[in-house]
Design a protein around this motif. Structure first.
Motif, PDB file in Angstrom:
ATOM      1  N   PRO A 219      55.160 -41.463 -84.591  1.00 24.07           N
ATOM      2  CA  PRO A 219      55.615 -41.416 -83.390  1.00 24.07           C
ATOM      3  C   PRO A 219      55.900 -42.827 -82.608  1.00 24.07           C
ATOM      4  O   PRO A 219      55.218 -43.643 -82.810  1.00 24.07           O
ATOM      5  N   ALA A 222      52.931 -44.959 -80.794  1.00 25.34           N
ATOM      6  CA  ALA A 222      51.989 -44.930 -81.758  1.00 25.34           C
ATOM      7  C   ALA A 222      51.560 -46.282 -82.229  1.00 25.34           C
ATOM      8  O   ALA A 222      50.599 -46.444 -83.029  1.00 25.34           O
ATOM      9  N   ALA A 341      60.457 -43.510 -86.306  1.00 28.66           N
ATOM     10  CA  ALA A 341      59.772 -41.852 -85.880  1.00 28.66           C
ATOM     11  C   ALA A 341      60.074 -40.780 -86.913  1.00 28.66           C
ATOM     12  O   ALA A 341      59.271 -39.753 -86.596  1.00 28.66           O
ATOM     13  N   THR A 342      61.189 -40.816 -87.419  1.00 33.28           N
ATOM     14  CA  THR A 342      61.871 -39.968 -88.103  1.00 33.28           C
ATOM     15  C   THR A 342      62.866 -40.357 -89.180  1.00 33.28           C
ATOM     16  O   THR A 342      63.419 -41.285 -88.873  1.00 33.28           O
ATOM     17  N   ASP A 363      52.658 -41.074 -93.087  1.00 35.58           N
ATOM     18  CA  ASP A 363      53.035 -40.245 -91.709  1.00 35.58           C
ATOM     19  C   ASP A 363      51.810 -39.584 -91.426  1.00 35.58           C
ATOM     20  O   ASP A 363      50.998 -39.052 -92.062  1.00 35.58           O
ATOM     21  N   TRP A 366      52.886 -35.537 -85.338  1.00 39.42           N
ATOM     22  CA  TRP A 366      52.667 -36.001 -83.808  1.00 39.42           C
ATOM     23  C   TRP A 366      51.436 -35.424 -82.976  1.00 39.42           C
ATOM     24  O   TRP A 366      50.741 -36.080 -82.470  1.00 39.42           O
ATOM     25  N   ARG A 367      51.449 -33.989 -83.285  1.00 34.65           N
ATOM     26  CA  ARG A 367      50.363 -33.469 -82.582  1.00 34.65           C
ATOM     27  C   ARG A 367      48.858 -33.883 -83.013  1.00 34.65           C
ATOM     28  O   ARG A 367      47.877 -33.736 -82.103  1.00 34.65           O
ATOM     29  N   GLU A 370      48.234 -36.904 -81.032  1.00 32.08           N
ATOM     30  CA  GLU A 370      48.091 -36.155 -79.364  1.00 32.08           C
ATOM     31  C   GLU A 370      46.569 -35.945 -79.277  1.00 32.08           C
ATOM     32  O   GLU A 370      45.898 -36.261 -78.237  1.00 32.08           O
ATOM     33  N   ILE A 375      48.433 -40.764 -78.692  1.00 36.31           N
ATOM     34  CA  ILE A 375      49.735 -40.462 -77.745  1.00 36.31           C
ATOM     35  C   ILE A 375      49.595 -39.615 -76.660  1.00 36.31           C
ATOM     36  O   ILE A 375      48.574 -38.837 -76.561  1.00 36.31           O
ATOM     37  N   GLY A 511      60.025 -40.243 -77.361  1.00 32.31           N
ATOM     38  CA  GLY A 511      59.114 -41.186 -77.478  1.00 32.31           C
ATOM     39  C   GLY A 511      58.913 -42.156 -76.336  1.00 32.31           C
ATOM     40  O   GLY A 511      58.045 -43.137 -76.269  1.00 32.31           O
ATOM     41  N   LEU A 514      55.651 -41.360 -74.538  1.00 32.76           N
ATOM     42  CA  LEU A 514      54.461 -40.993 -75.494  1.00 32.76           C
ATOM     43  C   LEU A 514      53.126 -41.907 -75.474  1.00 32.76           C
ATOM     44  O   LEU A 514      52.150 -41.548 -75.719  1.00 32.76           O
ATOM     45  N   GLN A 549      57.339 -30.637 -85.292  1.00 30.36           N
ATOM     46  CA  GLN A 549      56.096 -31.533 -85.174  1.00 30.36           C
ATOM     47  C   GLN A 549      55.036 -30.885 -84.262  1.00 30.36           C
ATOM     48  O   GLN A 549      54.002 -31.495 -83.904  1.00 30.36           O
TER      49      GLN A 549
END
Length: 564
Positions: A219, A222, A341-342, A363, A366-367, A370, A375, A511, A514, A549
């Protein structure tokens, strides 16, 4: 059959995931490894399994048995006839074709087919290759010789034909450049790689440093730049870094000087303003693809051959323009690291990234980052706004892109933005939009500074710095801020318009907010859309990647004069 399963798997390899099912979160996390989200209506999310999503999964260590075991455990009615065979066939193709050096013949490479049971396959595939005559030849039913200069083009061709190549032809070291990470940053804080950053570099480098091509997906916020620095430190070689804009160029240079022992004189900026070629050179995609007239060549593309680079880093790799793909096809012996990021590309060229930069090597959802505090936690909200009657009349009469733009420039959005600023007074807020007239109007109404593509670089830098230091609490920005702008204290983003249904842009804009906040607080992402319009339809598509995500958008309907 699993009558309590969260998914329905269909014969065309689409997967319907029930949103209210108690196993939804687990199923979504599993599907994210080998499927892509394509629709997210109220009750079922629709995923699609493709050869490319399966190849990326295989490159990260997934086997056909693992994918099928997970799908079977989730599938309410079992797997349809033929679905398992298709999945196994596509995953098993990853690694069937291997590209290797020819001992004693550095100008030649050998493609080996090591699949089972398909006699004559290599000959049939070779007959479909679009490569210059004389650059390759079949030596037997399992081996093909080719010129090393066509390494990238062969990989592109075979991926197009449905046969990904496992490239084991090796990489040259490039010119040595010795340096180390600093143990302490200039402001006195200790510095060390985060665990996932070290894992990403290890996945890229491979065993015994025999790796050297592929993409790391993390992300925004990050620390993808730090992953790039760590790859440089791992291989200790001269490096070319390509990124999206001059602001990003200077952020890379700042990171290099603050976090490594590289002297300033070893780092060069190659942009519209400077043409420095140093052991570490940071440039933009725009300058490399610049030309005065269409019939001219790309004179700055020679940067790829200016020094003996051992590593090329493609920042925001999902933005690679076509001419860079062509140049990259010619330099396959140089290690290549893509950062993004993607992996989503709105032009559908994900397969070219796979072929020429390399498969996904690492990869992290994202969660997951978090939950670990790497992030910020984010609340996402879509605010749907009515339109004033004259504006609505224009919308009804318009067609195509003009229809979308009228909805995007709904003047009622200005009042919603004003209320959101009141709600988040004291926070660092970005107002992000697509259309300059709209941005200029809202910046004028709210008396906030605006950064667009025409803002001089020095002025951009001054405004971004003032925002970072808290002197400017609110900043309006166009799409120039979509990528690689480091604004660590931005905690609120208000999106007033965007590029149609761009999932990539939605992820990049989220982002911007984040980075973890110094006070440990949450971040807030608002997207304001005109209700019951094409803009609302596109908003659903924009949100797909973030929904995949694990983010959820709370929807609020708003009429002019109501409370946001």
């Amino acid at each position: 059959m699993n009558e309590t399963g969260a998914c329905i798997v269909q014969r065309d390899l689409t997967v319907l995931l029930e949103k209210e099912h108690p196993g939804f979160e687990t199923a979504r996390e599993q599907l994210s490894h080998y499927a892509e989200l394509v629709k997210s209506p109220a009750y079922y999310h629709t995923y699609r399994i493709t050869p490319l999503t399966l190849w990326h999964a295989a490159s990260c260590g997934f086997t056909a048995d693992r994918v099928l075991e997970e799908l079977t455990s989730m599938a309410r009615y079992g797997l349809p006839s033929g679905a398992a065979e298709d999945i196994r066939r596509w995953i098993d193709r990853y690694g069937q074709f291997k590209l290797r050096p020819v001992p004693g013949e550095p100008e030649q490479l050998e493609l080996e087919y090591n699949g089972a049971g398909e006699f004559g396959l290599l000959e049939r595939v070779a007959a479909q290759l679009v490569l210059p005559a004389g650059t390759w030849n079949l030596t037997d039913e399992r081996h093909l010789r080719l010129s090393a200069s066509k390494r990238g083009y062969l990989k592109q061709e075979l991926a197009r034909l449905g046969y990904p190549v496992l490239d084991e032809a090796g990489y040259h070291r490039g010119r040595t450049l010795e340096f180390a990470f600093r143990q302490e940053l200039p402001e006195g804080r200790p510095f060390r790689l985060r665990p996932y950053q070290q894992e990403a570099v290890s996945a890229f480098a491979g065993k015994a440093d025999d790796g050297g091509s592929g993409v790391v997906v993390l992300p925004c916020g990050a620390g993808k730049t730090v992953v790039g620095l760590a790859a440089m430190e791992q291989f200790q070689c001269e490096t070319l870094i390509l990124t999206s804009n001059v602001t990003s160029v200077r952020q890379w240079i700042s990171e290099l000087t603050s976090k490594t022992t590289l002297p300033a004189e070893a780092i060069g900026e190659y942009s519209g303003e400077k043409k420095q070629v140093k052991p570490v050179t940071v440039s933009t995609y725009q300058i490399l693809t610049h030309r005065t007239r269409k019939e001219e060549g790309f004179k700055h593309m020679s940067l790829f051959n200016e020094r003996d680079w051992g590593l090329i880093i493609y920042d925001e790799v999902h933005l690679l323009p076509a001419p860079i793909f062509r140049a990259t096809a010619d330099i396959q012996a140089t290690r290549r690291l893509g950062l993004t990021a993607t992996l989503i590309r709105e032009d559908g060229c994900e397969r070219d990234v796979f072929s020429l930069i390399g498969p996904k090597r690492y990869d992290v959802p994202w969660r997951t980052l978090e939950e670990s505090g790497f992030i910020a936690q984010v609340d996402c909200q879509e605010i749907r706004v009515s339109m004033p009657e004259p504006h609505l009349d224009r919308y009804v009469m318009a067609e195509g892109r003009e229809k979308f733009r009228i909805a995007a420039e709904n003047p009622y959005k200005n009042e919603i933005v004003r209320r959101l600023l009141d709600r988040h007074r004291g926070r660092q807020v970005l107002i992000i939009g697509q259309y300059l007239d709209q941005l200029q109007s809202i910046a004028r109404d709210l008396q906030v500074p605006l950064i667009t593509g025409s803002t001089p670089q020095a002025e951009r830098g001054r405004l971004f710095q003032a925002f970072r230091e808290g002197e400017l609490p609110v900043l309006a920005v166009s799409k120039v801020a979509n990528f690689a702008v480091d604004l660590p204290d931005a905690s609120v983003a208000i999106q007033i318009s965007g590029s149609f249904g761009s999932r990539q842009e939605e992820a990049q804009r989220l982002g911007r907010i984040l980075r973890p906040k110094r006070d440990g607080g949450r971040a807030y992402f608002y997207t304001i859309v005109s209700e019951n319009t094409r803009e609302q339809e596109f908003a659903l598509r924009r949100q797909l990647f973030l929904l995949e995500q694990g983010y959820e958008y709370a929807v609020q309907r708003e009429s002019e004069g109501g409370e946001a």
